[in-house]
Design an enzyme around this catalytic site. Structure first.
Site, PDB file in Angstrom:
ATOM      1  N   GLY A  17       0.821  -1.312  -0.121  1.00 56.27           N
ATOM      2  CA  GLY A  17       0.049  -0.204  -0.004  1.00 56.27           C
ATOM      3  C   GLY A  17       0.771   1.189  -0.092  1.00 56.27           C
ATOM      4  CB  CYS A 133      -2.261  11.227   8.769  1.00 58.52           C
ATOM      5  SG  CYS A 133      -3.863  11.252   7.916  1.00 58.52           S
ATOM      6  CD  GLN A 160      -7.643  15.189   6.617  1.00 57.29           C
ATOM      7  OE1 GLN A 160      -8.170  15.462   7.691  1.00 57.29           O
ATOM      8  NE2 GLN A 160      -7.335  13.659   6.760  1.00 57.29           N
ATOM      9  CB  SER A 163      -1.774  10.080  -0.865  1.00 57.45           C
ATOM     10  OG  SER A 163      -1.474  11.490  -0.125  1.00 57.45           O
ATOM     11  CG  HIS A 246      -3.126  15.250   5.270  1.00 63.34           C
ATOM     12  ND1 HIS A 246      -3.680  14.957   3.994  1.00 63.34           N
ATOM     13  CD2 HIS A 246      -3.573  14.333   6.305  1.00 63.34           C
ATOM     14  CE1 HIS A 246      -3.970  13.900   4.036  1.00 63.34           C
ATOM     15  NE2 HIS A 246      -3.994  13.625   5.393  1.00 63.34           N
TER      16      HIS A 246
END
Length: 337
Positions: A17, A133, A160, A163, A246
């Protein structure tokens, strides 16, 4: 902690991933002392070759009996996988650093950002949670201010990158952009609405209180990481057509007065932060500048003129890097200190 060695057997679960691949690259760049790197994923990814230190490591099938002999495992395969396999891994003597939301609010599992609460690593019982995140980059910037003036309230709006949803979302943004520029109708598969040339005030599922799950993660995780349940946090999280990085607009209310120049000075000395704040020269943090960088970038620092002790600022960080892979690697580095 784990037994001290010269080198360690390290695993990455969910290695194919976006975050998993970033974990492999981050471990390599930071020269983590690895004796053997093992990569795991689901059946469809078995046999995939991922480059590491000039060699190609083959991705193996994740099963319940693979963790014996592994010292540290970085998980990035989703909550369901973590729920099933992390306890097995910990039972086999492997310390799990989990990037999913599965264990973050578990009272028995430390939720760690090394620049903020490294001491909590010592409390682990085999599993350490990597925060969301968007929360990670925010608390890196909040902690020095909280130490200096005690934060009462935080209002955050996030912007954001796709990804954060994974490789499928990255491809969807690319494909939708190509379609629109070719005067074709874009297909929406990952998100409920078009993301190309659009903003979606919708990340994760909506809850009964009207907030999304992502927004409430920021509320609860911030308090746990900062070790202060009195901090009031409210969030609006927005998905934007950016591939990586982000951005966050943050308003802070403190108990003690801080001027904008004092905040700049505090943050300039803080670990993991780079201040970019000279608007007259068009210098401020942007997602394109944060890509593949380790730091949390802070700018647009100014006093909130609507309240007595308020500060506004804009922060940007690479969500795959500091928001996931780097934070996990830093936790691993602390484990072996």
């Amino acid at each position: 902690m784990i037994k001290k060695k010269d080198k360690y057997v390290v695993a990455v679960v969910g290695a194919t991933g976006a975050v998993g691949r970033e974990m492999v690259e981050t471990l390599q760049q930071r020269k983590f002392p690895i004796l053997q790197l093992r990569l795991f994923a689901s059946k469809r990814s078995v046999g995939t070759l991922i480059e590491y230190r000039g060699d190609e490591v083959e991705v193996e099938l994740l099963t319940k009996d693979v963790f014996k002999g592994i010292d540290i495992a970085l998980f990035s395969a989703g909550g369901a996988v973590s729920k099933e396999f992390a306890p097995i891994s910990a039972k086999d003597g492997c310390v799990v650093i989990d990037n999913s939301s599965q264990w973050r609010m578990d009272t028995e599992v430390p939720l760690v950002v090394p620049e903020v609460n490294p001491q909590d690593i010592l409390k682990h019982k085999g599993i350490i949670a990597n925060p969301n995140c968007s929360t990670i980059q925010m608390v890196v910037a909040l902690k020095p201010i909280h130490d200096a003036a005690v934060i009462k309230r935080v209002i955050v709006t996030t912007f954001q990158a796709v990804s954060g949803t994974g490789n499928k979302a990255i491809r969807e943004l690319m494909e939708q952009t190509k379609a629109l520029l070719s005067f074709q109708d874009p297909l929406c598969k990952v998100y409920p609405h078009r993301i190309a040339f659009n903003c979606l005030p919708h990340i994760d599922v909506f809850l009964e209180n009207g907030y999304t799950k992502e927004e409430m993660k920021m509320v609860h995780e911030t308090r746990k990481i900062m070790g202060d349940d009195s901090i009031r946090v409210t969030a609006t999280t927005v998905r934007v057509p950016v591939f990586r990085g982000h951005s966050e607009s943050i308003n802070i209310e403190t108990k003690m007065k801080l001027s904008a120049s004092e905040v700049r000075a505090i943050l300039a000395k803080a670990q993991g932060i780079k201040v970019l704040d000279d608007p007259q020269k068009n210098i401020y943090p942007m997602a394109i500048d944060a890509a593949s960088k380790d730091d949390v970038f802070v700018g647009r620092i100014r006093e909130d003129e609507s309240i007595e002790n308020g500060i506004n600022m804009w922060i940007v960080s690479d969500n795959l890097r500091k928001g996931a892979a780097l934070n996990a690697a830093q936790i691993a580095e602390r484990l072996i200190m």
